[in-house]
Design an enzyme around this catalytic site. Structure first.
Site, PDB file in Angstrom:
ATOM      1  N   SER A  41       2.295  13.175  -1.108  1.00  0.00           N
ATOM      2  CA  SER A  41       2.347  14.587  -1.167  1.00  0.00           C
ATOM      3  C   SER A  41       2.848  15.176   0.297  1.00  0.00           C
ATOM      4  O   SER A  41       2.241  15.167   1.214  1.00  0.00           O
ATOM      5  CB  SER A  41       1.127  15.328  -1.388  1.00  0.00           C
ATOM      6  OG  SER A  41       0.546  14.996  -2.739  1.00  0.00           O
ATOM      7  N   MET A  60      -1.701  15.202   4.174  1.00  0.00           N
ATOM      8  CA  MET A  60      -0.838  14.552   3.380  1.00  0.00           C
ATOM      9  C   MET A  60      -2.024  13.606   2.487  1.00  0.00           C
ATOM     10  O   MET A  60      -2.678  13.168   2.857  1.00  0.00           O
ATOM     11  CB  MET A  60       0.092  13.552   3.857  1.00  0.00           C
ATOM     12  CG  MET A  60       0.951  12.577   3.121  1.00  0.00           C
ATOM     13  SD  MET A  60       2.043  11.789   4.127  1.00  0.00           S
ATOM     14  CE  MET A  60       3.113  13.027   4.788  1.00  0.00           C
ATOM     15  N   CYS A  61      -1.522  13.316   1.091  1.00  0.00           N
ATOM     16  CA  CYS A  61      -2.137  12.158   0.157  1.00  0.00           C
ATOM     17  C   CYS A  61      -1.053  11.480  -0.398  1.00  0.00           C
ATOM     18  O   CYS A  61       0.108  11.907  -0.316  1.00  0.00           O
ATOM     19  CB  CYS A  61      -3.424  13.111  -0.520  1.00  0.00           C
ATOM     20  SG  CYS A  61      -2.368  13.724  -1.826  1.00  0.00           S
ATOM     21  N   THR A  62      -1.767  10.262  -0.899  1.00  0.00           N
ATOM     22  CA  THR A  62      -1.005   9.561  -2.011  1.00  0.00           C
ATOM     23  C   THR A  62      -1.237  10.091  -3.294  1.00  0.00           C
ATOM     24  O   THR A  62      -2.455  10.344  -3.938  1.00  0.00           O
ATOM     25  CB  THR A  62      -1.278   8.174  -1.504  1.00  0.00           C
ATOM     26  OG1 THR A  62      -2.574   8.039  -1.882  1.00  0.00           O
ATOM     27  CG2 THR A  62      -1.110   7.589  -0.229  1.00  0.00           C
ATOM     28  N   THR A  78      -5.161  10.428  -3.790  1.00  0.00           N
ATOM     29  CA  THR A  78      -6.223   9.943  -2.721  1.00  0.00           C
ATOM     30  C   THR A  78      -6.081  10.594  -1.843  1.00  0.00           C
ATOM     31  O   THR A  78      -4.687  10.731  -1.105  1.00  0.00           O
ATOM     32  CB  THR A  78      -6.300   8.586  -2.347  1.00  0.00           C
ATOM     33  OG1 THR A  78      -6.551   7.661  -3.885  1.00  0.00           O
ATOM     34  CG2 THR A  78      -7.235   7.925  -1.624  1.00  0.00           C
TER      35      THR A  78
END
Length: 186
Positions: A41, A60-62, A78
């Site tokens: 993201s 930021m995330c995955t 996550t």
């Protein structure tokens, strides 16, 4: 007699503007199998209350997208929260239009209309979501990348699209990069 015409004309213009805003495009010839896999993201924009409350601590995330047997998408995000990793799972159910999905939040019952607006599958994806909860509708725009960093042109495309959806500059966030919660996970 001029007053009613002016009011009618203004109502017509407002209706056209709202209709234009409501018609969010979907990626032509969307290829769901190429959309699968790991995304980061990169950008998030929204006019929802939760976004305004959490914006200052977001990072930021995955997100990992996997298919289900019935053609839906499991979307597992996550993200870091207080130096721990939180995971949120969503089920995107395809509609009759490829690249357009529906999602119902199990927590709030809110309905989401999710569209993959544009993607080249191996670099970025631009998504739009409309969330209806009770009598309110909220907009969210997400920029995903296959890498943690995207070009300034793609960041500008994300910002421009978010503004076109009626969001303000204050509603737009390029998520700060982090190494928290970035390891491989599904």
């Amino acid at each position: 007699m001029q007053q009613p015409r002016l009011v009618g004309f203004l109502a017509l213009i407002l209706g056209c503007l709202l209709q234009t805003q409501a018609e969010v495009p979907v990626q032509p010839d969307f290829q769901q199998d190429q959309f699968l896999g790991r995304w980061y993201s990169i950008g998030l924009a929204s006019n929802s209350r939760w976004f305004k409350e959490k914006k200052s601590v977001m990072k930021m995330c995955t997100t990992v997208v996997t298919p289900t047997e019935d053609g839906s998408l499991n979307v597992t995000s996550t993200y870091p929260k207080f130096d721990q990793c939180e995971t949120r799972k969503s089920l995107f159910v395809p509609t009759d239009q490829p690249g357009r999905f529906s999602f119902t939040s199990p927590r709030s019952g809110s309905q989401h209309d999710i569209r993959v607006v544009e993607t080249n599958y191996d670099e970025y994806a631009l998504l739009s979501a409309k969330k209806a909860k009770e009598a309110e509708t909220f907009t969210m725009v997400t920029l995903y990348g296959r890498r943690k960093e995207l070009s300034p042109e793609l960041l500008e495309k994300f910002t421009r699209f978010a503004l076109e959806q009626g969001l303000t500059q204050e509603n737009i966030l390029i998520l700060p990069r982090t190494n928290l919660c970035m390891e491989e996970s599904v």
